[in-house]
Design a protein around this motif. Sequence first.
Motif, PDB file in Angstrom:
ATOM      1  N   SER A  30      18.898  -8.261  13.381  1.00  9.97           N
ATOM      2  CA  SER A  30      18.487  -9.660  13.187  1.00  9.97           C
ATOM      3  C   SER A  30      17.339  -9.797  12.198  1.00  9.97           C
ATOM      4  CB  SER A  30      18.087 -10.284  14.522  1.00  9.97           C
ATOM      5  OG  SER A  30      16.931  -9.650  15.010  1.00  9.97           O
ATOM      6  N   ALA A  51      13.221 -13.461  14.226  1.00  8.08           N
ATOM      7  CA  ALA A  51      14.169 -12.390  14.565  1.00  8.08           C
ATOM      8  C   ALA A  51      13.928 -11.895  15.991  1.00  8.08           C
ATOM      9  CB  ALA A  51      14.034 -11.243  13.570  1.00  8.08           C
ATOM     10  N   LEU A  52      12.661 -11.769  16.346  1.00  6.38           N
ATOM     11  CA  LEU A  52      12.300 -11.277  17.678  1.00  6.38           C
ATOM     12  C   LEU A  52      12.805 -12.233  18.769  1.00  6.38           C
ATOM     13  CD1 LEU A  52      10.528  -8.855  18.607  1.00  6.38           C
ATOM     14  CD2 LEU A  52       8.659 -10.478  18.835  1.00  6.38           C
ATOM     15  N   LEU A  95      11.987  -5.429  11.502  1.00  5.95           N
ATOM     16  CA  LEU A  95      11.566  -4.728  12.722  1.00  5.95           C
ATOM     17  C   LEU A  95      12.219  -3.352  12.731  1.00  5.95           C
ATOM     18  CD1 LEU A  95      12.025  -7.685  15.245  1.00  5.95           C
ATOM     19  CD2 LEU A  95       9.878  -6.814  14.333  1.00  5.95           C
ATOM     20  N   MET A 109       9.852 -12.577  11.049  1.00  9.94           N
ATOM     21  CA  MET A 109       9.941 -11.497  12.030  1.00  9.94           C
ATOM     22  C   MET A 109       9.878 -12.062  13.463  1.00  9.94           C
ATOM     23  SD  MET A 109       7.847  -8.023  11.477  1.00  9.94           S
ATOM     24  CE  MET A 109       8.318  -7.344   9.921  1.00  9.94           C
ATOM     25  N   THR A 122      16.688 -12.477  18.856  1.00  9.61           N
ATOM     26  CA  THR A 122      17.341 -11.307  19.449  1.00  9.61           C
ATOM     27  C   THR A 122      17.145 -11.299  20.961  1.00  9.61           C
ATOM     28  OG1 THR A 122      16.791 -10.122  17.431  1.00  9.61           O
ATOM     29  CG2 THR A 122      17.577  -8.801  19.275  1.00  9.61           C
ATOM     30  N   TYR A 123      15.941 -11.607  21.395  1.00  9.18           N
ATOM     31  CA  TYR A 123      15.689 -11.647  22.842  1.00  9.18           C
ATOM     32  C   TYR A 123      16.598 -12.679  23.501  1.00  9.18           C
ATOM     33  CZ  TYR A 123      13.280 -12.409  27.278  1.00  9.18           C
ATOM     34  OH  TYR A 123      12.996 -12.560  28.610  1.00  9.18           O
ATOM     35  N   PHE A 127      17.570  -5.716  17.319  1.00  3.07           N
ATOM     36  CA  PHE A 127      16.369  -6.200  16.628  1.00  3.07           C
ATOM     37  C   PHE A 127      16.396  -5.820  15.144  1.00  3.07           C
ATOM     38  CE2 PHE A 127      15.150  -5.953  21.067  1.00  3.07           C
ATOM     39  CZ  PHE A 127      14.555  -7.195  21.260  1.00  3.07           C
TER      40      PHE A 127
END
Lengths: 296, 676
Positions: A123, B610-611, A19, B607, B614-615, A120
């Motif tokens: 991660s 990861a999204l 990202l 991805m 992280t959130y 972001f």
Amino acid sequence: MTGKIVRIQRFSTTNGPGLRSTVFVKGCPLTCHWCHNPEMQESKKQLMVYPEQCKACGFCVKTCENGGHSFVDGKHIVDRTNCVLCGKCEQMCPHSAIELAGQDVEASEVLERLLRDRPFYDSSKGGITISGGEPLAQFNFTKELLQLCKAEGLHTCLDTSGWGGRAAELVEWVDLYLWDFKESDPERHKYYTGVELEPILDSLQKMNDAGGKCLLRCPIIPGVNDRDEHLSAIAELANRMPCIQVIDLVPYHRLGVAKADAIGMHQDEFSSLTQEEKDHFLSVVTAKTNTQARWI
Amino acid sequence: MDVQKARERLFAKDETFGYIDRERAIDEFLAKGNVPENQGERYVAALEYMMTQLSPLIIGDDLILGRMAEGPLPYELEYVPGNGFSHVGNPFPPTGGRDGGHMNLNYASLLENGLGGIAAKMEANAKTDTQKKYASLARRAAEAVRGYAARYADEAEKTGRDRAAKALRQVPYGPAYDMFSAVQSIWLVQMILSCATGGRDFAFSRLDVVLMPFYKKEEEDDILEILTALCLKCNEIGGLSSDLSDRMPIPCTSTNNYLMLGGKGAEHALPMSLLFLKAAHAVHLPQPIPAMRMSKDSPMEWKLACAKASQELDGQVAYYNDDVLIPNLIELGYPEEYALNYTMSGCNRVDYPGHRSADGYHNTVGLFLRTYHQEDVHDLDSLIEAFKVNMKWEAETFEGCQLFDPEEDMHFFLESMLLRGCVENVCDLENGGQDMQTVVHNLTGMATIGNSLAAIEKAVYIDKLLTFDELRDLVKNNFEGNPELHQLIRNRYPKYGNDIERVDRWTSIAANIMVDAVRQMNDGRYDRLHIPSLYSLFFHHELGEMIGATPDGRLAGEAISESQSPTYGTDKEGITALLQSVSQLPHNKIGCGGLNVRIEKKLPDEMVVALVDTYFALGGMNMCLTVLNRDTLLAAMEHPEEYQTLCVRIVGYSEVFVRLPDYMKQELLDRTAVAV
């Protein structure tokens, strides 16, 4: 150092690994016929008007002191001759049909905005990308921004055509170049992009020699460079340049046509590749190189 | 098992039909006379009769048995609010007085004890005459279901289904003894509750954990087939459209079967969690609705499987953050074990297994507007202070839950046998038998309020375009007379959802005021736990229609913002910016609430992991990720016949897109799509 950018795109998923946030700079010396960001070619600000979003409410007509907007038979007419690029019409447009492309920003300010999404990047093994436009056309700004990002430990990508011969100077601060390679035939290159091919190849060589790494991004435009010999040349280039980690074949899309309209320019429209053609071109590349190749 | 054929059968179903055996049985039961006056006795007598009348129907290659006979209804029906239609004089009134179901059942107890064993526990626990009478009703209900299962066993034998026949001679009356009998037991009860006695949204709770004792690695293929059969079954009951749209003349127009998987306490059950997702992929239908628990320590295998499910199941999947929810629930007053095992009991209502929570929706934007127009409000500070006072009053006078009257007649509902407390107290849920009474307060339109506060600050105090009172008059007049200012505020003023500190702070202030007003009620004054939730389901339209313009430029009658989402179309900086904004909300104080995110195309699963990771690390509590392409939705609107199976999921419900009413279709299109 101040630079001119058009926007920072957050949640960017196609401009490098993970990202990312992508900074789109304004200004490019190339004039590729299929450019998907034509509003980023000119280095000065430009007024963009999207007719399909316009609801003919007339706020812009009332707002503009220079008579820049009018409606004739319901059609939005933009007179750019007296436009002073004040942006008042953009502010008053309820439908986001008007956009003033281009803002002056300090590199440190851009960094601050990029850092917002650091969690972001971390991660997803992502980071930031500088694209455009041609970032190397604002060399000092680009360099400072890259240095600031590296000082923060961010992964950096530089999306460039290689124009200007100075890409290699940035190797220390660029983790991955996204090197847009458009045409392998010198004459066609000059015709379709407006600049010579040779300096770009020299620039790639220098970046290679300096120890840089890149994804070679090759837009395949029907009728322009969808030739077996061009695809073969891409493979041969990858064989010569160890810096090329992956060959990304990029299909043509029409995004640029509407944006060119919005700035009052015309852009040629090309056809789309069929799946069979895409399979074929990929096989031409993979037959000649061991470097990984893929459509993105 | 031919999944494709089963799917075709479902989509070809005539949704004007009703459960013909059920209605006939009710008709006959009422016609026979001598209908007991007491609700509990009437219910059980009707159940006893119905269990002898429902056809033990088996179709095609049914693996798990239990389906309702459907046909055109010659009987008179009446509308049951929130619950479709039912027979006039229905002996099975919906629980809660408003809508039946909306609870999750203690299926672990069903599998361990069987209905017979549960009835025995009640008999043993019964001390008073009332309790003894109640336990005898439970016994009769258990026996009635046993008889129905036996009739099914006979039919299974006739069709050579020995495994089903053996299971149905044992369950659901007795304990389950293997995976097949366990799932068979659960399904028969789930179907009777949803279709025969008639409620909607009976959640399965943590079935991965509940079924894990029956898991054997060498039997994985068989287990997958059993779970696939269960997933198909969930789509047979009720219509494929919801009460948003066409109504089926049956109880449970759109019963949702929520399935909570994974998370803390389910680590050992990972094989079952993964098999459930595989089954959901195989079926690829709106039901069951998987909700997936996640923590920072969850195995990567689980996270990747969830990412794949959330993208490929047409987004029929929501994520819940254990690291936020478990501590929240403990702080709100849940016992630790309940908090650890939290699940959901409908829409977006977090609950513990074997429990029904009450809930309701606050018209908080309406309250905010009334406050804004109060005479003693003359600046931002006094607006905030008055809103705090009014919000407290709103929460404390909430009609979300009826009090139980101990003098009231004894009730009986079959589902009480699977609710915690009702068995121990030998008391029905409708008589207050549950071990804890909880009320979820759904607080709505927080982005509309936050944007409004931010707009007042900017127009009056930062830009100094007009005074507080002038803006208030303009808002009162629906912005008439100053279209330029209206446009400026509506379309150009910064809005929540773009990671802009000032606006996000105001939205957080608004959310905190609403949430704190509910939380302060848990100070011992009330006999029930009050759970704040930032959630609006689909009521943001209805609530918006009832109120005037708001200072953020929203005009009178327009929808307010939905759940935790920004006002549609106003978040323009991408999903990471959106998540940064939403993470500023007081997630650490709430027990429920959701965020809908639609992305335009599939991302690599890594991805998505990861999204979400992280959130959740930023403090987010829930996310429902949908991959829906605008072009696909537009094509489906133009050629519905070609998109009969396109499913969409929004926090709280799951739908076949083409069966949604037009305004909901449009809303899905308007919902901010994140281009990738």
